[in-house]
Scaffold this active site. Structure first.
Site, PDB file in Angstrom:
ATOM      1  N   ASP A  35       0.821  -1.217   0.000  1.00 44.25           N
ATOM      2  CA  ASP A  35       0.000   0.000   0.000  1.00 44.25           C
ATOM      3  C   ASP A  35       0.855   1.267   0.000  1.00 44.25           C
ATOM      4  OD1 ASP A  35      -2.038  -1.734   0.108  1.00 44.25           O
ATOM      5  OD2 ASP A  35      -2.882  -1.029   2.023  1.00 44.25           O
ATOM      6  N   GLU A  37       3.740   1.794  -1.238  1.00 40.53           N
ATOM      7  CA  GLU A  37       4.321   2.065  -2.552  1.00 40.53           C
ATOM      8  C   GLU A  37       3.255   2.664  -3.475  1.00 40.53           C
ATOM      9  OE1 GLU A  37       7.189   2.227  -3.594  1.00 40.53           O
ATOM     10  OE2 GLU A  37       7.047   2.111  -5.779  1.00 40.53           O
ATOM     11  N   SER A  84     -33.959  -6.236 -11.745  1.00 41.09           N
ATOM     12  CA  SER A  84     -33.165  -7.291 -11.132  1.00 41.09           C
ATOM     13  C   SER A  84     -33.033  -8.418 -12.165  1.00 41.09           C
ATOM     14  CB  SER A  84     -33.883  -7.753  -9.880  1.00 41.09           C
ATOM     15  OG  SER A  84     -33.047  -8.643  -9.204  1.00 41.09           O
ATOM     16  N   GLU A 115     -20.446 -13.946 -17.604  1.00 43.90           N
ATOM     17  CA  GLU A 115     -19.470 -13.267 -16.738  1.00 43.90           C
ATOM     18  C   GLU A 115     -19.805 -13.479 -15.269  1.00 43.90           C
ATOM     19  OE1 GLU A 115     -20.142  -9.302 -18.235  1.00 43.90           O
ATOM     20  OE2 GLU A 115     -21.612  -8.884 -16.673  1.00 43.90           O
ATOM     21  N   LYS A 117     -21.000 -13.002 -11.538  1.00 41.03           N
ATOM     22  CA  LYS A 117     -21.986 -12.160 -10.866  1.00 41.03           C
ATOM     23  C   LYS A 117     -21.323 -11.667  -9.587  1.00 41.03           C
ATOM     24  CE  LYS A 117     -26.778 -12.222  -9.333  1.00 41.03           C
ATOM     25  NZ  LYS A 117     -26.588 -11.574  -8.062  1.00 41.03           N
ATOM     26  N   ARG A 138     -29.558   1.753  -5.995  1.00 40.14           N
ATOM     27  CA  ARG A 138     -30.696   1.159  -6.666  1.00 40.14           C
ATOM     28  C   ARG A 138     -32.023   1.563  -5.993  1.00 40.14           C
ATOM     29  NH1 ARG A 138     -31.815  -4.083  -8.800  1.00 40.14           N
ATOM     30  NH2 ARG A 138     -29.980  -4.954  -7.841  1.00 40.14           N
ATOM     31  N   GLU A 172     -21.785  -2.726  -9.955  1.00 34.11           N
ATOM     32  CA  GLU A 172     -21.801  -3.064  -8.532  1.00 34.11           C
ATOM     33  C   GLU A 172     -20.671  -2.363  -7.807  1.00 34.11           C
ATOM     34  OE1 GLU A 172     -24.891  -5.070  -9.248  1.00 34.11           O
ATOM     35  OE2 GLU A 172     -24.118  -5.655  -7.263  1.00 34.11           O
ATOM     36  N   CYS A 425     -31.573 -32.951  29.992  1.00 31.49           N
ATOM     37  CA  CYS A 425     -31.072 -33.415  31.272  1.00 31.49           C
ATOM     38  C   CYS A 425     -32.053 -32.886  32.313  1.00 31.49           C
ATOM     39  CB  CYS A 425     -29.674 -32.833  31.508  1.00 31.49           C
ATOM     40  SG  CYS A 425     -29.197 -32.817  33.234  1.00 31.49           S
ATOM     41  N   CYS A 430     -27.554 -29.716  37.512  1.00 31.72           N
ATOM     42  CA  CYS A 430     -26.480 -30.188  36.619  1.00 31.72           C
ATOM     43  C   CYS A 430     -25.490 -29.037  36.420  1.00 31.72           C
ATOM     44  CB  CYS A 430     -27.076 -30.609  35.280  1.00 31.72           C
ATOM     45  SG  CYS A 430     -25.852 -30.816  33.985  1.00 31.72           S
TER      46      CYS A 430
HETATM   47  S1  IVH Z   1     -26.477  -7.462 -15.434  1.00 31.37           S
HETATM   48  C1  IVH Z   1     -31.169  -5.670 -15.436  1.00 31.37           C
HETATM   49  N1  IVH Z   1     -24.197  -8.386 -14.585  1.00 31.37           N
HETATM   50  O1  IVH Z   1     -27.103  -8.817  -9.612  1.00 31.37           O
HETATM   51  C2  IVH Z   1     -30.026  -5.992 -14.603  1.00 31.37           C
HETATM   52  N2  IVH Z   1     -25.833  -7.807 -12.974  1.00 31.37           N
HETATM   53  O2  IVH Z   1     -29.375 -10.364  -8.721  1.00 31.37           O
HETATM   54  C3  IVH Z   1     -28.869  -6.395 -15.451  1.00 31.37           C
HETATM   55  N3  IVH Z   1     -25.102  -8.125 -10.653  1.00 31.37           N
HETATM   56  O3  IVH Z   1     -29.524  -6.408 -10.401  1.00 31.37           O
HETATM   57  C4  IVH Z   1     -27.798  -6.744 -14.577  1.00 31.37           C
HETATM   58  N4  IVH Z   1     -23.102  -8.858 -11.136  1.00 31.37           N
HETATM   59  O4  IVH Z   1     -27.185  -5.591  -9.540  1.00 31.37           O
HETATM   60  C5  IVH Z   1     -25.406  -7.926 -14.238  1.00 31.37           C
HETATM   61  N5  IVH Z   1     -22.120  -9.189 -13.992  1.00 31.37           N
HETATM   62  C6  IVH Z   1     -23.316  -8.732 -13.632  1.00 31.37           C
HETATM   63  C7  IVH Z   1     -23.712  -8.611 -12.293  1.00 31.37           C
HETATM   64  C8  IVH Z   1     -24.988  -8.145 -11.988  1.00 31.37           C
HETATM   65  C9  IVH Z   1     -23.947  -8.553 -10.166  1.00 31.37           C
HETATM   66  C10 IVH Z   1     -26.262  -7.710  -9.833  1.00 31.37           C
HETATM   67  C11 IVH Z   1     -27.117  -6.643 -10.440  1.00 31.37           C
HETATM   68  C12 IVH Z   1     -28.469  -7.290 -10.582  1.00 31.37           C
HETATM   69  C13 IVH Z   1     -28.418  -8.321  -9.517  1.00 31.37           C
HETATM   70  C14 IVH Z   1     -29.444  -9.416  -9.727  1.00 31.37           C
END
Ligand code: IVH
Length: 670
Positions: A35, A37, A84, A115, A117, A138, A172, A425, A430
């Protein structure tokens, strides 16, 4: 002033180097430099920029000045709803999703990006002509809190895009595991409650009102979605990601682009295998259509897009051997079996060497035997469990475990009470039961005797100084003898005796709940204390008088009367020894958002337990309750909330998220 070519070269180099180290630190779990550095390089860049203002660039990682202190957050509508994702838990569910997509698009070669999550907190960043103008949480999806000042302090939130687009980028905010652990260590040192997981830590940090504090929390932002945009700057998500990365955003690492069920599933498995090497928690994979035109045709439901799905990974599991079973005896005599593993296993950031087996029914159901290979699971923050016994790995003849006939501690008889799963018991004296009762009495939730923990209680019982709660108040007579025990220095003994003395005037409701009467929790104890106002009043009360109190049912009323009848001698002794619990006081709370408000909590809060949260609300003059009604003013919505949310919505009750709630509580506490 014309800058020397060397200064310009160095500035550009430093910006590149710092971005590289950001990625190493926040994403890859492989920081290359200490850190100190990193800080040195950062300062060097800052100095060069100060001396050569013409080289300064609004996108430089150094351009993050303090936003000062905020008074609170303003709620702002989102440009478009923050949705979501739907979840899939199996290849079959993934197949159904892909079939739906292909049917709607009438094409089978749909390209997807797969990718990780990120287990973080969703936020939206609005850029106008390439400049960051606003950052929102959000919230409820339609409106979020304006946390721009805080988001500007994250080194991985670019303040400018590489092109002058007007566009909303979503992603995120997360805290990597290393930063999370360091933060919790600090919090423990300063006696603040630790965060349960990195996600809660990130959520709590984003809601701090002092952006300097936010800057110190080492949060990072990872871009994964495009919100509202002007024009059509890109045709695919892949192109958008290229813009993200060229502007200095972090983007989900280890992405794959492919089509077809098997290939997509292969990517999901690869990400699973690689996720342990990442610096942050990954709780699944997201599969999303790459072409934006496909996304547009597929559209969305009220809650989630039809062009993406989250594949949730199963809870982490590990295999080990059951070495032995230990039996614990609780305050009320319940005998609980605990599995001890050898070797201990590593599960979601913790070493697990034991897990509760709950009761003998569970042992029978699993048919688990000493020496068995077992699967241990820990889902998120949930306590570890033995989920299966690998019977085909059983070697030799292992004996099945039989229920106990006697208490493992006092050897008195043990039996199951009618209608109960637990083995108990029956011996009220006890030593294990006595120890648990005294520990409970002395604990923070009880009368809170500082310095009287499990170890000291064990010693006091073993040396026969203490056989019941009343004996605690007789300890001053044994001061000299206590000083003779190894490790009991004079100061320690005197502190302990003073702490015990103080509890003679413990608040009545605390004293009452500390007695550990069956069915009488903190809330009931408070109601009873408020009703009768004195220990004597409580001792004299009849079943009918208890039943007249709101919230006290027949089981509780009977439990109270029975306890006071059975423990007459003990209670007389305690009173004779000078214990006079203090009657509840009504103090006027200072002005705050909870004063005079009826409030209900649903779901888990980031750091506070339900009891702690309710106690704070009460201190602030509010009245917490267990169910939503027309009287309710505020519903606090924590994680995994229950049906109370629907009820509150139908009644038009105001809601507050758990993070905001805790922040407001901390601000309001005197
Ligand atoms: S795409 C319409 N990609 O997981 C929402 N979401 O459980 C498109 N999240 O609401 C989201 N990693 O907040 C996307 N690689 C990723 C993500 C991701 C985490 C979150 C996101 C979403 C929630 C759903």
């Amino acid at each position: 002033m014309v800058s020397t070519p060397s200064a310009r070269t160095r500035v550009l180099e430093l910006r590149r180097v710092l971005e590289h180290h950001n990625r190493r630190y926040y994403v890859d779990a492989r920081p290359e430099i200490p850190d100190a550095e990193y800080d040195r390089l950062y300062r060097e860049l800052q100095e060069l920029e100060d001396n050569h203002p013409e080289l300064s660039d609004p996108a430089s990682p150094t351009r993050r000045v303090g936003g000062g202190r905020l008074e609170g957050f303003v709620t702002v509508p989102h440009a478009s709803q923050m949705l979501s994702l739907d979840n899939a838990y199996s290849k079959e569910e993934l197949r159904e999703f892909l079939d739906r997509v292909m049917r709607s698009l009438e094409r089978s070669d749909v390209e997807f990006v797969v990718e990780p999550k990120i287990d973080g907190v969703a936020v939206s960043l609005q850029y106008e002509e390439g400049r960051l103008v606003r950052g929102l949480t959000r919230g409820d999806g339609r409106t979020g809190d304006d946390i721009t000042a805080n988001l500007r302090r994250l080194p991985t939130v670019p303040l400018n895009l590489s092109a002058r687009q007007t566009l909303e980028i979503r992603g995120e905010v997360f805290m990597n595991n290393r930063a999370f652990e360091a933060l919790n260590r600090e919090r423990k040192k300063s006696d603040e409650p630790p965060f349960v997981n990195p996600r809660n830590a990130a959520a709590g940090s984003l809601k701090l009102l002092d952006s300097d504090e936010v800057a110190a929390r080492k949060l990072a932002f990872m871009a994964h979605s495009i919100g509202r945009m002007q024009g059509r700057p890109f045709a695919t998500y892949t192109e958008a990601l290229a813009l993200f990365e060229s502007s200095g955003f972090l983007a989900p690492p280890g992405r794959g682009r492919t089509s077809g069920l098997d290939a997509i599933f292969g990517e999901i498995e690869r990400i699973y295998a690689e996720k342990h090497a990442l610096a942050f928690d990954v709780d699944g994979a997201v599969i999303k259509a790459d072409r934006l035109s496909d996304r547009q045709r597929l559209g969305e439901t009220a809650k989630s897009p039809r062009w993406a799905i989250a594949y949730k990974y199963a809870a982490e599991r590990a295999e080990t051997t059951l070495k032995k079973i230990e039996f614990g005896v609780g305050r009320t005599g319940t005998i609980t079996p605990t599995a001890i593993f050898d070797p201990p296993v590593q599960l979601s950031r913790t070493t697990v060497s034991r897990a509760t087996l709950h009761n003998f029914d569970e042992i029978k159901r699993l048919d688990v035997r000493i020496g068995d290979r077992v699967l241990v699971e820990k889902a998120g923050e949930i306590i570890p469990q033995v989920v299966a016994v690998l019977k085909d790995k059983r070697r030799g003849r292992l004996k099945s475990i039989r229920s106990l006939k006697t208490c493992p501690v006092c050897r008195g008889s043990a039996a199951r009470l009618e209608g109960e799963v637990a083995l108990r018991c029956a011996n009220l004296s006890c030593p294990a039961q006595v120890a648990r009762r005294i520990e409970y009495y002395a604990s923070k939730g009880g009368v809170d005797i500082e310095g009287l923990g499990e170890k000291i209680v064990a010693i006091l019982i073993e040396r026969k100084f203490v056989k019941s709660i009343s004996d605690l108040y007789r300890l001053p007579r044994h001061r000299e003898k206590l000083l003779g025990i190894e490790g009991f220095a004079e100061k320690r003994v005197d502190n302990l005796l003073a702490a015990i003395e103080r509890t003679k005037r413990a608040p009545l409701e605390r004293f009452l709940s500390a007695l550990g009467i069956q069915h009488i929790g903190e809330e009931a104890a408070r109601d009873i204390a408020a009703q009768f106002g004195s220990f004597d009043g409580i001792r004299r009360a009849s079943v009918d008088e208890y039943l007249a109190i709101d919230g006290i049912g027949p089981r509780m009323a009977a439990g109270m009367v029975q306890f006071f009848r059975r423990n007459k001698r003990l209670l007389n002794e305690i009173q004779k020894l000078g214990v006079r619990p203090a009657a509840p006081k009504r103090v006027e709370a200072p002005d705050n958002p909870f004063k005079g408000k009826h409030l209900v909590i649903t779901g888990a809060l980031p750091t506070l337990s339900r009891t702690e949260a309710e106690e704070s609300v009460r201190k602030l003059g509010g009245s917490p309750s267990g169910s939503v009604s027309k009287k309710t003013d505020i519903l606090v919505v924590g994680e995994d909330p229950g049906s109370k949310v629907d009820k509150a919505r139908s009644l038009g009750v105001a809601m507050m998220d758990g993070v905001t709630f805790e922040t407001r509580i901390r601000e309001a506490m005197p």
